[in-house]
Design an enzyme around this catalytic site. Sequence first.
Site, PDB file in Angstrom:
ATOM      1  CG  ASP A  12       0.989  -3.240   9.885  1.00 26.68           C
ATOM      2  OD1 ASP A  12       2.483  -2.488   9.622  1.00 26.68           O
ATOM      3  OD2 ASP A  12       0.477  -3.390  10.297  1.00 26.68           O
ATOM      4  NE  ARG A  36      -1.878  -4.235  -1.123  1.00 30.60           N
ATOM      5  CZ  ARG A  36      -1.821  -4.110  -0.085  1.00 30.60           C
ATOM      6  NH1 ARG A  36      -0.349  -4.031   0.867  1.00 30.60           N
ATOM      7  NH2 ARG A  36      -2.136  -2.923   0.807  1.00 30.60           N
ATOM      8  CB  THR A  69       2.962   0.046   5.973  1.00 24.57           C
ATOM      9  OG1 THR A  69       1.360   0.582   6.284  1.00 24.57           O
ATOM     10  CG2 THR A  69       3.408   0.347   7.309  1.00 24.57           C
ATOM     11  N   GLY A  81     -11.767  13.027  19.744  1.00 28.15           N
ATOM     12  CA  GLY A  81     -12.968  13.216  20.520  1.00 28.15           C
ATOM     13  C   GLY A  81     -14.222  12.217  20.777  1.00 28.15           C
ATOM     14  CG  ASP A 128       2.820  -7.145   7.398  1.00 27.74           C
ATOM     15  OD1 ASP A 128       2.211  -6.196   5.963  1.00 27.74           O
ATOM     16  OD2 ASP A 128       2.664  -7.146   7.736  1.00 27.74           O
ATOM     17  N   GLY A 183       0.799  -1.140   0.179  1.00 26.94           N
ATOM     18  CA  GLY A 183       0.013   0.289  -0.324  1.00 26.94           C
ATOM     19  C   GLY A 183       0.885   0.961  -0.204  1.00 26.94           C
ATOM     20  NE  ARG A 199      -4.266  -5.331   5.412  1.00 25.01           N
ATOM     21  CZ  ARG A 199      -2.983  -5.685   4.425  1.00 25.01           C
ATOM     22  NH1 ARG A 199      -4.031  -6.246   3.269  1.00 25.01           N
ATOM     23  NH2 ARG A 199      -1.881  -5.227   4.597  1.00 25.01           N
ATOM     24  CG  ASP A 212      -2.229   0.052   8.656  1.00 22.53           C
ATOM     25  OD1 ASP A 212      -2.856   0.774   8.048  1.00 22.53           O
ATOM     26  OD2 ASP A 212      -2.227  -1.420   7.919  1.00 22.53           O
TER      27      ASP A 212
HETATM   28  O1  F6P Z   1      -1.609  -1.810   4.527  1.00 20.67           O
HETATM   29  C1  F6P Z   1      -1.794  -0.702   4.707  1.00 20.67           C
HETATM   30  C2  F6P Z   1      -4.017  -0.403   3.540  1.00 20.67           C
HETATM   31  O2  F6P Z   1      -4.576   0.696   3.755  1.00 20.67           O
HETATM   32  C3  F6P Z   1      -4.780  -1.225   5.742  1.00 20.67           C
HETATM   33  O3  F6P Z   1      -4.827  -0.119   6.432  1.00 20.67           O
HETATM   34  C4  F6P Z   1      -5.725  -1.810   4.577  1.00 20.67           C
HETATM   35  O4  F6P Z   1      -6.399  -2.930   4.829  1.00 20.67           O
HETATM   36  C5  F6P Z   1      -4.973  -1.768   2.881  1.00 20.67           C
HETATM   37  O5  F6P Z   1      -3.629  -0.749   2.722  1.00 20.67           O
HETATM   38  C6  F6P Z   1      -5.715  -1.779   1.512  1.00 20.67           C
HETATM   39  O6  F6P Z   1      -5.038  -2.735   0.809  1.00 20.67           O
HETATM   40  P1  F6P Z   1      -6.289  -2.068  -0.797  1.00 20.67           P
HETATM   41  O7  F6P Z   1      -5.549  -1.020  -1.128  1.00 20.67           O
HETATM   42  O8  F6P Z   1      -4.607  -3.477  -1.641  1.00 20.67           O
HETATM   43  O9  F6P Z   1      -7.406  -2.661  -0.840  1.00 20.67           O
END
Ligand code: F6P
Length: 328
Positions: free
Chosen positions: A134, A76, A130, A190, A107, A15, A176, A132
Amino acid sequence: MNEPIKKIAVLTSGGDAPGMNAAIRAVVRACTYYRIECVGVYRGYQGLIEGDIEPLTARDVSNIINKGGTILKSARSMEFKTKEGRAKAYENLKKHGVGALVLIGGDGTFTGGLKFIEEFNFPLVGIPGTIDNDIYGTDNTIGYDTALNTVVEVIDKIRDTASSHNRLFFIEVMGRDAGFIALNTGIGAGAEEILIPEKNLGLDRLVESLKTSKETGKTSSIVVVSEGDKIGKNVFELADYINEHFPHYDIRVSVLGHMQRGGSPSCYDRVLASRLGVAAVEALLDRSTGVMIGITNNEVSMVGLDKAIKMNHDINKELLKVAEITSV
Ligand code: F6P
């Protein structure tokens, strides 16, 4: 591979995230600074397999520090998950005289990188990109800060209409497998309740909390839900469930979606990306490989790619408490 590195390739994968361009720019310019060549690989691992590789000079990355997305594009790649795909990628790197690789991604990107080292012992380092956040081994990933600001700005707008109509809003944010976006934007905007995958509060608790807010005089409420939340219902089912318990509530759902990944990077993300890009090139020139460059306590740090993807970047318990206290 003991010859000096003369050419470094950079790619973005998975992403996209705001700040990836600033990282590409820093990698390219660090290569120029250290007098080595740089090439860009388009469309991540897929471009590596297809040989979509072009030289990048310091001037090629002018005027991109402020731009969202990634000029190298992202993908991907399913083919890179196969041995044959990775072998093609390796051949292309050799064909272009590339001595080392900088991977900007999350990851999935790092998992591919580890496999590549295992099979070809090819020198590479990762940069965490990313929204996220994560990834273990860095306080922040590139794009996370910008995404937080984007989400807070949108929730502020939803709050205006929520309070004008006395409505309850369920707002789904990205993440995710991780609730960092939800938790931080929930506090920052808030929210009444924040639902994240790391802490399943359960439906009863949500019902109780909404009951209490009604009793204590709240006329509108915002519940931020992480897309990876494990409560067992998606955000629409959740809204229906609450509606069955509180028929008098006027409920709406907003799924923020991919707008969270776009936009001009924040200053924080630009600086972070610039630091990580420079440090990645320096790490490769120092013969580091299989590591991710991060920032820990405002210092550049390094962690093995295996740890970066496997270890948990814990959710901050103090933040959970702050969220609970400030929503009374
Ligand atoms: O990993 C980043 C992210 O934006 C996640 O938060 C989300 O679940 C995913 O990518 C969405 O992926 P795609 O753009 O392939 O739908």
